[in-house]
Design a protein around this motif. Structure first.
Motif, PDB file in Angstrom:
ATOM      1  N   ILE A 255      -5.725  -0.364  -1.784  1.00 27.68           N
ATOM      2  CA  ILE A 255      -5.346   1.043  -1.930  1.00 27.68           C
ATOM      3  C   ILE A 255      -4.187   1.385  -1.002  1.00 27.68           C
ATOM      4  O   ILE A 255      -3.279   2.147  -1.361  1.00 27.68           O
ATOM      5  CB  ILE A 255      -6.547   1.960  -1.616  1.00 27.68           C
ATOM      6  CG1 ILE A 255      -7.687   1.694  -2.605  1.00 27.68           C
ATOM      7  CG2 ILE A 255      -6.130   3.430  -1.650  1.00 27.68           C
ATOM      8  CD1 ILE A 255      -8.936   2.490  -2.276  1.00 27.68           C
ATOM      9  N   GLN A 256      -4.229   0.814   0.180  1.00 26.67           N
ATOM     10  CA  GLN A 256      -3.208   1.124   1.176  1.00 26.67           C
ATOM     11  C   GLN A 256      -3.003  -0.077   2.089  1.00 26.67           C
ATOM     12  O   GLN A 256      -3.955  -0.796   2.402  1.00 26.67           O
ATOM     13  CB  GLN A 256      -3.620   2.348   2.019  1.00 26.67           C
ATOM     14  CG  GLN A 256      -2.581   2.789   3.036  1.00 26.67           C
ATOM     15  CD  GLN A 256      -3.084   3.926   3.915  1.00 26.67           C
ATOM     16  OE1 GLN A 256      -4.273   4.058   4.133  1.00 26.67           O
ATOM     17  NE2 GLN A 256      -2.171   4.746   4.417  1.00 26.67           N
ATOM     18  N   ILE A 257      -1.759  -0.283   2.498  1.00 24.84           N
ATOM     19  CA  ILE A 257      -1.442  -1.233   3.565  1.00 24.84           C
ATOM     20  C   ILE A 257      -0.884  -0.419   4.726  1.00 24.84           C
ATOM     21  O   ILE A 257       0.037   0.377   4.550  1.00 24.84           O
ATOM     22  CB  ILE A 257      -0.408  -2.280   3.105  1.00 24.84           C
ATOM     23  CG1 ILE A 257      -0.999  -3.144   1.977  1.00 24.84           C
ATOM     24  CG2 ILE A 257       0.019  -3.163   4.282  1.00 24.84           C
ATOM     25  CD1 ILE A 257      -0.013  -4.108   1.368  1.00 24.84           C
ATOM     26  N   ARG A 258      -1.474  -0.589   5.885  1.00 26.45           N
ATOM     27  CA  ARG A 258      -1.066   0.204   7.024  1.00 26.45           C
ATOM     28  C   ARG A 258      -0.782  -0.693   8.224  1.00 26.45           C
ATOM     29  O   ARG A 258      -1.352  -1.782   8.338  1.00 26.45           O
ATOM     30  CB  ARG A 258      -2.112   1.256   7.371  1.00 26.45           C
ATOM     31  CG  ARG A 258      -3.461   0.714   7.725  1.00 26.45           C
ATOM     32  CD  ARG A 258      -4.509   1.821   7.918  1.00 26.45           C
ATOM     33  NE  ARG A 258      -4.061   2.800   8.875  1.00 26.45           N
ATOM     34  CZ  ARG A 258      -3.934   4.129   8.605  1.00 26.45           C
ATOM     35  NH1 ARG A 258      -4.233   4.606   7.408  1.00 26.45           N
ATOM     36  NH2 ARG A 258      -3.526   4.960   9.537  1.00 26.45           N
ATOM     37  N   ILE A 282      -6.524  -1.961   3.039  1.00 29.01           N
ATOM     38  CA  ILE A 282      -7.756  -1.225   2.771  1.00 29.01           C
ATOM     39  C   ILE A 282      -8.024  -1.350   1.280  1.00 29.01           C
ATOM     40  O   ILE A 282      -7.211  -0.929   0.449  1.00 29.01           O
ATOM     41  CB  ILE A 282      -7.639   0.252   3.198  1.00 29.01           C
ATOM     42  CG1 ILE A 282      -7.534   0.374   4.728  1.00 29.01           C
ATOM     43  CG2 ILE A 282      -8.877   1.021   2.744  1.00 29.01           C
ATOM     44  CD1 ILE A 282      -6.172   0.154   5.294  1.00 29.01           C
ATOM     45  N   VAL A 283      -9.176  -1.972   0.925  1.00 33.15           N
ATOM     46  CA  VAL A 283      -9.466  -2.259  -0.470  1.00 33.15           C
ATOM     47  C   VAL A 283     -10.641  -1.426  -0.972  1.00 33.15           C
ATOM     48  O   VAL A 283     -11.490  -0.983  -0.193  1.00 33.15           O
ATOM     49  CB  VAL A 283      -9.728  -3.761  -0.709  1.00 33.15           C
ATOM     50  CG1 VAL A 283      -8.601  -4.617  -0.151  1.00 33.15           C
ATOM     51  CG2 VAL A 283     -11.068  -4.183  -0.125  1.00 33.15           C
ATOM     52  N   ALA A 284     -10.671  -1.273  -2.287  1.00 31.96           N
ATOM     53  CA  ALA A 284     -11.598  -0.336  -2.929  1.00 31.96           C
ATOM     54  C   ALA A 284     -12.925  -0.991  -3.290  1.00 31.96           C
ATOM     55  O   ALA A 284     -13.343  -1.006  -4.451  1.00 31.96           O
ATOM     56  CB  ALA A 284     -10.938   0.243  -4.176  1.00 31.96           C
ATOM     57  N   ASP A 341       4.685 -11.200  -0.016  1.00 31.27           N
ATOM     58  CA  ASP A 341       3.676 -11.761  -0.916  1.00 31.27           C
ATOM     59  C   ASP A 341       2.516 -10.828  -1.216  1.00 31.27           C
ATOM     60  O   ASP A 341       1.625 -11.185  -2.002  1.00 31.27           O
ATOM     61  CB  ASP A 341       3.114 -13.056  -0.309  1.00 31.27           C
ATOM     62  CG  ASP A 341       4.141 -14.177  -0.287  1.00 31.27           C
ATOM     63  OD1 ASP A 341       5.121 -14.091  -1.050  1.00 31.27           O
ATOM     64  OD2 ASP A 341       3.960 -15.125   0.507  1.00 31.27           O
ATOM     65  N   VAL A 342       2.484  -9.669  -0.601  1.00 32.53           N
ATOM     66  CA  VAL A 342       1.363  -8.759  -0.836  1.00 32.53           C
ATOM     67  C   VAL A 342       1.861  -7.329  -0.778  1.00 32.53           C
ATOM     68  O   VAL A 342       2.696  -6.973   0.067  1.00 32.53           O
ATOM     69  CB  VAL A 342       0.224  -9.007   0.192  1.00 32.53           C
ATOM     70  CG1 VAL A 342       0.706  -8.799   1.618  1.00 32.53           C
ATOM     71  CG2 VAL A 342      -0.979  -8.135  -0.101  1.00 32.53           C
ATOM     72  N   ARG A 343       1.342  -6.517  -1.671  1.00 30.37           N
ATOM     73  CA  ARG A 343       1.739  -5.114  -1.704  1.00 30.37           C
ATOM     74  C   ARG A 343       0.573  -4.269  -2.192  1.00 30.37           C
ATOM     75  O   ARG A 343      -0.419  -4.777  -2.736  1.00 30.37           O
ATOM     76  CB  ARG A 343       2.945  -4.914  -2.616  1.00 30.37           C
ATOM     77  CG  ARG A 343       2.692  -5.292  -4.072  1.00 30.37           C
ATOM     78  CD  ARG A 343       3.942  -5.136  -4.902  1.00 30.37           C
ATOM     79  NE  ARG A 343       3.681  -5.464  -6.307  1.00 30.37           N
ATOM     80  CZ  ARG A 343       4.604  -5.401  -7.265  1.00 30.37           C
ATOM     81  NH1 ARG A 343       5.833  -5.008  -6.973  1.00 30.37           N
ATOM     82  NH2 ARG A 343       4.285  -5.723  -8.501  1.00 30.37           N
ATOM     83  N   THR A 344       0.684  -2.966  -1.989  1.00 25.56           N
ATOM     84  CA  THR A 344      -0.324  -2.039  -2.475  1.00 25.56           C
ATOM     85  C   THR A 344      -0.503  -2.218  -3.985  1.00 25.56           C
ATOM     86  O   THR A 344       0.472  -2.352  -4.722  1.00 25.56           O
ATOM     87  CB  THR A 344       0.095  -0.589  -2.172  1.00 25.56           C
ATOM     88  OG1 THR A 344       0.260  -0.450  -0.761  1.00 25.56           O
ATOM     89  CG2 THR A 344      -0.961   0.392  -2.650  1.00 25.56           C
ATOM     90  N   GLY A 345      -1.748  -2.223  -4.426  1.00 24.77           N
ATOM     91  CA  GLY A 345      -2.048  -2.433  -5.834  1.00 24.77           C
ATOM     92  C   GLY A 345      -2.469  -3.842  -6.160  1.00 24.77           C
ATOM     93  O   GLY A 345      -3.065  -4.096  -7.216  1.00 24.77           O
TER      94      GLY A 345
END
Length: 388
Positions: A255-258, A282-284, A341-345
């Motif tokens: 959901i979010q990368i912080r 942060i994952v759902a 290599d990683v993004r929100t979604g």
């Protein structure tokens, strides 16, 4: 307000779901066939209780039926009623037996009660005396002290000439309590007790081995084996490499990368303090989705004995859970994953081909059975068939 036509939506629901579950029915069928091969001359049933170990009774039951299974075991009568639609000529055993008021359902849907006590045995004899012959199975306790007719009573009943002619057992069975530990002397003790049962009920098929029992060897196979967890990709025997193909893959969407600084804390209670500048995903999914709170990286009692918490997998990297798992959300440290290599979604694998089910279970202080059967209703599911 704008009305949206579902046909115009650009994404499949699975592709955008907060949490999703992929069930490989080809792997499921292959695992069942592997257990059938290991069962040698014995016939091989399929255990589909608890909604096929959490993966869906209808789809899994159909796949196993099409793979060749013709004997099934469920836990409760309603599971048997549901399965009958998808396995029309199968023999379906109900492991919890029968209670007064259910007998009509057993007759109507052709279900076989597994009689687990002397009370159920007496009741079913009365039912068949009044309503006519209907098959049943006898569960004999050979040392588990869970369900089952006591061994000595079962042996005495085998010689009881007063039982009604309409009473027709089609199977005698028992269950090993330490089959997952091949070195346990209890396995041999239960085998010898069950051999007495099989001899006393000569001519009636006998069944002792579930997944782990199958792997103990041909002595344990008798006439019918009952694989369960192995069919769903889980470990049947501890301490050895799991030969089964993974069946289920659970994923949760980021959901979010912080970004967070050295010294800051993470999640409830502030039990995890960062020792470096970090990137957090942060994952759902959380414990409401069956991702156990005991997988938390810190702040739960199990970390005192099993020091390493849960991990996820993304972009070729294992990423640790940090802080406490919460009801709907889990936080993973993705600092070591290249930003490109990683993004929100994106999705983090919670368990599956890259994060073996039982490895995740061990980190939670539990077993793969519990992880599978604890899956919540919020996963969007996709079933993979042979033609996909």
């Amino acid at each position: 307000m704008t009305d949206f036509d579902d046909d115009t939506l650009p994404f499949d629901e699975f592709d955008i779901a907060p949490a999703r579950l992929t069930i490989d029915l080809v792997a499921l069928a292959d695992n069942w066939r592997e257990m059938a091969d290991l069962s040698g001359n014995a016939s091989t049933a399929a255990v589909v209780k608890a909604d096929a170990y959490g993966l869906g009774l209808e789809d899994c039951g159909t796949a196993l039926y099409e793979a060749g299974a013709r004997d099934f075991f469920v836990a409760v009568v309603q599971e048997g009623v549901t399965l009958r639609t998808y396995a029309p000529d199968a023999r379906i055993y109900v492991l919890s037996g029968v209670w007064p008021g259910q007998e009509g359902t057993f007759y109507e849907h052709g279900l076989v009660p597994v009689l687990v006590s002397e009370e159920q045995l007496s009741f079913w004899m009365a039912v068949t005396a009044e309503h006519g012959d209907h098959p049943c199975a006898l569960h004999i306790d050979t040392g588990f002290n869970r369900l089952g007719i006591p061994l000595e009573d079962a042996l005495a009943f085998a010689d009881d000439v007063s039982r009604p002619a309409s009473f027709s057992p089609v199977l005698v069975l028992s269950h090993l309590h330490s089959g997952d530990t091949p070195s346990s002397s209890f396995n041999r003790q239960q085998l010898e007790s069950f051999q007495k049962v099989a001899a006393a009920y000569e001519g009636i098929p006998a069944s002792l081995a579930a997944s782990s029992g199958i792997m103990l060897g041909s002595e344990y196979h008798f006439d019918l084996t009952r694989p369960g967890i192995a069919v769903y990709g889980g470990e049947a025997v501890g301490g050895v490499s799991n030969p089964m193909r993974p069946v289920a893959k659970a994923e949760a969407r980021i959901i979010q990368i912080r970004s967070a600084k050295t010294g800051e804390t993470v999640s409830y209670g502030g039990t995890h303090r960062l020792t470096r500048d970090s990137r957090l995903a942060i994952v759902a999914a959380g414990y409401a989705d069956g991702y156990k709170r005991s997988l938390s990286g810190s702040g739960v009692p199990i970390r005192d004995s099993i020091h390493e918490g849960g991990f996820g997998f993304i972009a070729g990297h294992r990423v640790p859970v940090v802080g406490r798992v919460t009801m709907d959300l889990t936080i993973f440290d993705i600092t070591d994953v290249p930003e490109r290599d990683v993004r929100t979604g994106d999705y983090i694998e919670l368990f599956g081909p890259n994060m073996p089910l039982d490895d995740v279970a061990r980190a939670a202080g539990t077993i793969g059975y519990e992880l599978l059967t604890s899956l919540g209703l919020r996963y969007e599911r996709r079933y993979l068939y042979a033609d996909e």
